[in-house]
Design a protein around this motif. Structure first.
Motif, short mmCIF file in Angstrom:
data_model
loop_
_atom_site.label_atom_id
_atom_site.label_comp_id
_atom_site.label_asym_id
_atom_site.label_seq_id
_atom_site.Cartn_x
_atom_site.Cartn_y
_atom_site.Cartn_z
N ALA A 226 -27.09 -27.56 -21.21
CA ALA A 226 -26.90 -28.56 -20.14
C ALA A 226 -25.43 -28.70 -19.80
N MET A 227 -25.12 -28.63 -18.50
CA MET A 227 -23.73 -28.74 -18.05
C MET A 227 -23.60 -29.84 -17.00
N ASP A 228 -22.44 -30.47 -16.98
CA ASP A 228 -22.14 -31.57 -16.06
C ASP A 228 -21.53 -31.00 -14.78
N GLY A 229 -22.21 -31.22 -13.65
CA GLY A 229 -21.70 -30.73 -12.37
C GLY A 229 -20.59 -31.58 -11.80
N LYS A 230 -20.41 -32.80 -12.33
CA LYS A 230 -19.35 -33.71 -11.93
C LYS A 230 -19.29 -33.94 -10.42
N GLY A 231 -20.46 -33.91 -9.78
CA GLY A 231 -20.54 -34.19 -8.35
C GLY A 231 -19.90 -33.13 -7.48
N ASP A 232 -19.68 -31.94 -8.02
CA ASP A 232 -18.95 -30.88 -7.33
C ASP A 232 -19.84 -29.65 -7.17
N ALA A 233 -20.24 -29.36 -5.93
CA ALA A 233 -21.14 -28.23 -5.68
C ALA A 233 -20.47 -26.90 -6.05
N ALA A 234 -19.17 -26.78 -5.80
CA ALA A 234 -18.46 -25.54 -6.15
C ALA A 234 -18.48 -25.31 -7.66
N LEU A 235 -18.30 -26.40 -8.42
CA LEU A 235 -18.37 -26.30 -9.87
C LEU A 235 -19.76 -25.88 -10.31
N GLN A 236 -20.79 -26.46 -9.68
CA GLN A 236 -22.16 -26.11 -10.04
C GLN A 236 -22.45 -24.64 -9.74
N ASN A 237 -21.94 -24.13 -8.63
CA ASN A 237 -22.15 -22.72 -8.31
C ASN A 237 -21.48 -21.83 -9.37
N THR A 238 -20.32 -22.26 -9.85
CA THR A 238 -19.64 -21.53 -10.93
C THR A 238 -20.47 -21.58 -12.22
N GLN A 239 -21.04 -22.75 -12.50
CA GLN A 239 -21.88 -22.90 -13.69
C GLN A 239 -23.12 -22.01 -13.59
N ILE A 240 -23.70 -21.91 -12.40
CA ILE A 240 -24.86 -21.04 -12.20
C ILE A 240 -24.46 -19.58 -12.44
N ASP A 241 -23.27 -19.20 -11.97
CA ASP A 241 -22.77 -17.85 -12.23
C ASP A 241 -22.66 -17.60 -13.74
N GLU A 242 -22.23 -18.63 -14.48
CA GLU A 242 -22.13 -18.51 -15.94
C GLU A 242 -23.52 -18.33 -16.55
N PHE A 243 -24.50 -19.07 -16.04
CA PHE A 243 -25.88 -18.93 -16.53
C PHE A 243 -26.39 -17.51 -16.29
N ILE A 244 -26.04 -16.96 -15.12
CA ILE A 244 -26.46 -15.59 -14.79
C ILE A 244 -25.82 -14.60 -15.76
N THR A 245 -24.52 -14.77 -16.03
CA THR A 245 -23.81 -13.90 -16.95
C THR A 245 -24.40 -14.00 -18.36
N GLN A 246 -24.82 -15.21 -18.74
CA GLN A 246 -25.43 -15.44 -20.05
C GLN A 246 -26.87 -14.95 -20.11
N LYS A 247 -27.39 -14.48 -18.95
CA LYS A 247 -28.77 -14.00 -18.85
C LYS A 247 -29.78 -15.07 -19.26
N CYS A 248 -29.56 -16.27 -18.75
CA CYS A 248 -30.51 -17.36 -18.99
C CYS A 248 -31.89 -16.97 -18.45
N ASP A 249 -32.92 -17.49 -19.09
CA ASP A 249 -34.28 -17.18 -18.67
C ASP A 249 -34.72 -18.00 -17.46
N ALA A 250 -34.08 -19.14 -17.25
CA ALA A 250 -34.38 -19.99 -16.10
C ALA A 250 -33.21 -20.94 -15.89
N ILE A 251 -33.10 -21.47 -14.68
CA ILE A 251 -32.04 -22.40 -14.34
C ILE A 251 -32.64 -23.64 -13.70
N PHE A 252 -32.24 -24.81 -14.20
CA PHE A 252 -32.65 -26.08 -13.60
C PHE A 252 -31.43 -26.65 -12.89
N LEU A 253 -31.62 -27.01 -11.63
CA LEU A 253 -30.50 -27.48 -10.80
C LEU A 253 -30.81 -28.82 -10.15
#
Length: 199
Positions: free
Chosen positions: A64-91
């Protein structure tokens, strides 16, 4: 609903791998990434806690990651999830439009995306979302209008603090106003102001 979504991820992975064995007592089957608007908010803290329980019950680990109300930060976090090969992403998107690039990236990587509380605004992006978990925000706005009408006694002024980046907030405001118009609540003036968020 969150438990059901986590279970769906589990079933999807078992089907893809052909594994039909019992997973009790075994290591984690994978990781589920989650990013929400604000983990300092008790509402989202509770959701994160329940999601962690549901993920663990299905054999997964929640990141679980804190988006801090920032869409750009959330997009970066999603990129990290992709790199980590997460099985699913909740947004839970901080911005119903700007977070769309993250959804597109995850979909291109073959990772299912689940949104919760706030839906994506772009119909094209909505179609890339596997499932949405949320309430009927428009109806919630209408119910708020009904309650407000009883409290004010059909008189006075009401200020609306809104969050225009959030699709759910816009729907609540629309439902609120539509209810007042439908019952000819003409004496009430709704003055809107954008919320100044402090994260």
């Amino acid at each position: 609903l969150y438990s059901s979504a986590a279970s769906d991820v589990y079933k999807r992975q078992k089907k893809d791998s052909g594994d039909s064995s019992d997973t009790s007592g075994t290591a984690s089957k994978g990781t589920i990434g989650m990013t929400c608007q604000n983990l300092n908010n008790p509402f989202f803290q509770l959701i994160a806690q329940e999601m962690e329980k549901a993920a663990e019950a299905a054999g997964y680990t929640l990141n679980a990651m804190d988006g801090k109300g920032d869409a750009a930060l959330q997009n970066t976090q999603i990129d990290e999830f992709i790199t980590q090969k997460c099985d699913a992403i909740f947004l839970n998107p901080a911005d119903s439009k700007a977070s769309g690039s993250g959804v597109r990236a995850a979909h291109a990587a073959g990772i299912p995306v689940f949104t919760f509380d706030i839906q994506m605004e772009d119909p094209e992006v909505q179609r890339l979302v596997t499932y949405h978990v949320g309430s009927d925000n428009y109806q919630g706005g209408r119910l708020a209008g009904e309650s407000m009408m009883k409290v004010t006694g059909d008189t006075g002024k009401v200020g609306i603090i809104t969050l225009p980046e959030a699709n759910s907030c816009k729907k609540r405001v629309d439902g609120f106003k539509d209810y007042l118009m439908a019952v000819s609540y003409t004496h009430l003036r709704a003055h809107e102001t954008r919320e100044d968020r402090v994260w």
